[in-house]
Design a protein around this motif. Structure first.
Motif, PDB file in Angstrom:
ATOM      1  N   ASN A  34     -26.189  44.160  -0.373  1.00  0.00           N
ATOM      2  CA  ASN A  34     -26.336  43.675   1.051  1.00  0.00           C
ATOM      3  C   ASN A  34     -26.174  45.021   1.893  1.00  0.00           C
ATOM      4  N   VAL A  35     -27.192  45.681   2.625  1.00  0.00           N
ATOM      5  CA  VAL A  35     -27.380  46.812   3.464  1.00  0.00           C
ATOM      6  C   VAL A  35     -26.849  46.207   4.870  1.00  0.00           C
ATOM      7  N   THR A  36     -25.805  46.630   5.304  1.00  0.00           N
ATOM      8  CA  THR A  36     -25.328  46.143   6.603  1.00  0.00           C
ATOM      9  C   THR A  36     -25.434  47.148   7.738  1.00  0.00           C
ATOM     10  N   ASN A  37     -25.496  48.557   7.524  1.00  0.00           N
ATOM     11  CA  ASN A  37     -25.534  49.287   8.681  1.00  0.00           C
ATOM     12  C   ASN A  37     -26.272  50.792   8.286  1.00  0.00           C
TER      13      ASN A  37
ATOM     14  N   ILE B  70     -35.303  43.864  -0.145  1.00  0.00           N
ATOM     15  CA  ILE B  70     -35.793  42.504   0.501  1.00  0.00           C
ATOM     16  C   ILE B  70     -35.280  42.268   1.936  1.00  0.00           C
ATOM     17  N   VAL B  71     -36.459  42.213   2.859  1.00  0.00           N
ATOM     18  CA  VAL B  71     -36.034  41.913   4.297  1.00  0.00           C
ATOM     19  C   VAL B  71     -35.681  40.473   4.366  1.00  0.00           C
ATOM     20  N   GLY B  72     -34.603  40.029   4.916  1.00  0.00           N
ATOM     21  CA  GLY B  72     -34.338  38.430   5.216  1.00  0.00           C
ATOM     22  C   GLY B  72     -33.769  38.318   6.392  1.00  0.00           C
ATOM     23  N   GLU B  73     -33.554  37.071   6.753  1.00  0.00           N
ATOM     24  CA  GLU B  73     -32.990  36.573   8.062  1.00  0.00           C
ATOM     25  C   GLU B  73     -31.569  37.297   8.294  1.00  0.00           C
ATOM     26  N   ASN B  74     -30.768  37.431   7.168  1.00  0.00           N
ATOM     27  CA  ASN B  74     -29.623  38.110   7.355  1.00  0.00           C
ATOM     28  C   ASN B  74     -29.456  39.482   6.946  1.00  0.00           C
ATOM     29  N   GLY B  75     -30.468  40.089   7.072  1.00  0.00           N
ATOM     30  CA  GLY B  75     -30.730  41.659   6.871  1.00  0.00           C
ATOM     31  C   GLY B  75     -31.324  42.041   5.731  1.00  0.00           C
ATOM     32  N   LEU B  76     -31.016  43.252   5.025  1.00  0.00           N
ATOM     33  CA  LEU B  76     -31.644  43.916   3.843  1.00  0.00           C
ATOM     34  C   LEU B  76     -30.746  43.717   2.665  1.00  0.00           C
TER      35      LEU B  76
ATOM     36  N   ASP C 174     -40.078  44.534  12.436  1.00  0.00           N
ATOM     37  CA  ASP C 174     -41.406  44.124  11.755  1.00  0.00           C
ATOM     38  C   ASP C 174     -41.229  44.628  10.605  1.00  0.00           C
ATOM     39  N   ALA C 175     -40.196  45.081   9.781  1.00  0.00           N
ATOM     40  CA  ALA C 175     -40.004  45.462   8.495  1.00  0.00           C
ATOM     41  C   ALA C 175     -40.526  44.392   7.453  1.00  0.00           C
ATOM     42  N   LYS C 176     -40.971  44.553   6.611  1.00  0.00           N
ATOM     43  CA  LYS C 176     -41.300  43.525   5.333  1.00  0.00           C
ATOM     44  C   LYS C 176     -40.661  44.116   4.136  1.00  0.00           C
TER      45      LYS C 176
END
Length: 173
Positions: A19-22, A151-157, A114-116
């Motif tokens: 999980n990438v947070t910052n 992976i770009v998701g609702e909770n981040g990367l 707008d990242a995917k």
């Protein structure tokens, strides 16, 4: 002329999800590269079905000291992770890789709205493990390489890498 022999093969081995947070941008450094530090404080490291040693681990520290070449064509991944298995064994890993940067990758790495999700194919790397538990020593005594995606998701990367064990050839040409 027959094709050369002696090349290694690969065996699917490990899936890493972080999980990438910052993102902590530092700017242009002495090499001319742009340096950004990414926090990856949680995630999982898990062996694939049939791989030995089998394990599941939870990440308790992770960070990527990432640089982007001055020409903006490639990024250089320098990831360090510490995890603990379900049985309590510690795993440290260092992952170094190269990622081909395009407009879509830049949107992900600059965390644009707008990242995917990035498909596999842009990033490759190799991984080295350090373990103390005897049951996991095979991780230290082998070579691993793989590819990754973000992976770009609702909770981040989520940074995902799928590693293969490099199996040496026994050919005698």
């Amino acid at each position: 002329m027959p094709p050369p022999t002696g090349f290694p093969t690969v065996t699917p081995a490990i899936i890493i999800k972080l999980n990438v947070t910052n993102a902590n941008p530092h700017g242009i450094i002495h090499t001319g590269s742009t340096f950004t530090h990414f926090d990856c404080p949680s995630g999982t490291i898990e062996s694939t079905e049939g791989f030995s040693p089998a394990f599941k681990a939870k990440v308790n520290f992770g960070a990527d000291w990432c640089t982007f070449d001055a020409d903006k064509e490639h990024g250089r991944l320098n990831l360090k992770v510490v995890a603990r298995t379900d049985e309590g064994a510690s795993i440290s890993l260092d992952y170094n890789g190269v990622i081909r940067m395009d407009e879509a990758a830049w949107k992900v790495f600059t965390m644009q709205p707008d990242a995917k999700t990035m498909a596999f194919g842009a990033a490759t790397g190799s991984c080295r493990f350090v373990v103390g538990d005897e049951k996991l020593k095979a991780l230290e005594n082998n070579v691993f390489a793989g590819n990754g995606r973000i992976i770009v998701g609702e909770n981040g990367l989520v940074a995902e890498s799928r590693l293969c064990q490099i199996v040496p050839s026994t050919d005698m040409d």
